[in-house]
Scaffold this motif. Sequence first.
Motif, mmCIF file in Angstrom:
data_model
loop_
_atom_site.group_PDB
_atom_site.id
_atom_site.type_symbol
_atom_site.label_atom_id
_atom_site.label_comp_id
_atom_site.label_asym_id
_atom_site.label_seq_id
_atom_site.Cartn_x
_atom_site.Cartn_y
_atom_site.Cartn_z
ATOM 1 N N TYR A 13 0.865 -1.184 0.000
ATOM 2 C CA TYR A 13 0.000 0.000 0.000
ATOM 3 C C TYR A 13 0.897 1.227 0.000
ATOM 4 O O TYR A 13 1.918 1.276 0.695
ATOM 5 N N VAL A 162 -1.397 6.097 4.668
ATOM 6 C CA VAL A 162 -2.165 5.576 3.539
ATOM 7 C C VAL A 162 -3.449 6.386 3.401
ATOM 8 O O VAL A 162 -4.048 6.796 4.402
ATOM 9 N N SER A 163 -3.879 6.623 2.179
ATOM 10 C CA SER A 163 -5.058 7.452 1.959
ATOM 11 C C SER A 163 -6.327 6.801 2.515
ATOM 12 O O SER A 163 -6.400 5.576 2.660
ATOM 13 N N ASP A 165 -9.128 6.483 0.999
ATOM 14 C CA ASP A 165 -9.728 5.631 -0.030
ATOM 15 C C ASP A 165 -9.069 4.257 -0.060
ATOM 16 O O ASP A 165 -9.755 3.232 -0.185
ATOM 17 N N ASP A 166 -7.749 4.207 0.052
ATOM 18 C CA ASP A 166 -7.059 2.916 0.054
ATOM 19 C C ASP A 166 -7.355 2.142 1.338
ATOM 20 O O ASP A 166 -7.489 0.913 1.312
ATOM 21 N N ARG A 169 -10.683 0.627 0.765
ATOM 22 C CA ARG A 169 -10.620 -0.515 -0.155
ATOM 23 C C ARG A 169 -10.150 -1.770 0.576
ATOM 24 O O ARG A 169 -10.685 -2.862 0.366
ATOM 25 N N ASP A 170 -9.147 -1.600 1.430
ATOM 26 C CA ASP A 170 -8.660 -2.749 2.191
ATOM 27 C C ASP A 170 -9.749 -3.262 3.128
ATOM 28 O O ASP A 170 -9.952 -4.480 3.250
#
Length: 252
Positions: A13, A162-163, A165-166, A169-170
């Motif tokens: 990531y 980490v953003s 959005d990421d 997603r995770d």
Amino acid sequence: MKTLVNFRDLGAYQTVDGRKIKPAKLLRSGQPVGLAENDKEKLVQDYQLRQIIDFRSSSEIAKKPVDSMNQVNYHNIDLMKDVETGNSSLGDLMRNGTVDEVDEAMLTVYGELVMNESAQKGYADFLAKIVAQETGAVLFHCFAGKDRTGVGSALVLSLLGVSYDDMMRDYLLTNVLRQADNAKMVAEAKAEGKNAEQLRALERIMSVDEMYIKETFTKIRDNFGTVQEFASQALDFNLNRQNDLKALLLQK
């Protein structure tokens, strides 16, 4: 992993400043119970697993103790020990709940996991254990690897930069990785005679939803401002320790 449900390596990531999390350092999953020998070997040899952090309760552990693996230390942190779940226990909701009752309970849990003092101490212990593990990988898990583990993962990813959005997603990847196991549980409940609403509620409680983790971040924002301030004030994890976390887990 063939027998370890909801498993993933958080390595690779990317942070908002362009760095990447090192692979084979931070792993998350459902409970590592009844694993095939090949999967155990892969964890120890390929991922260099050295520490398992178990977020489950003593009763959960008594029913399904974690598999032992060579060279791997084990540490239990009961995150839900004093966490409120609303009017019904999660166990009751799995058996006889409605979708609305499940959503109400899960929103309560996700808020409590960052506001309850006992849960805060648990996540403080979790972060300290990660920083202390200088070599090899840490695997953290609960039963399904979705709620207690999901919040833990969201906190670590956020502290690493980490953003959002990421991170999301995770978090939502659980719904893909648990799809087969959840379908099996629903099929078994249907065979036991559960009605359609109970089956929908069971499917719901074994899934994750964006609104659940949003409740966690809403509580953090409203009470602390940022995840970094939450970690500093509630988890005894100040900026120096947050920088230690980045130095350990981020590629240069």
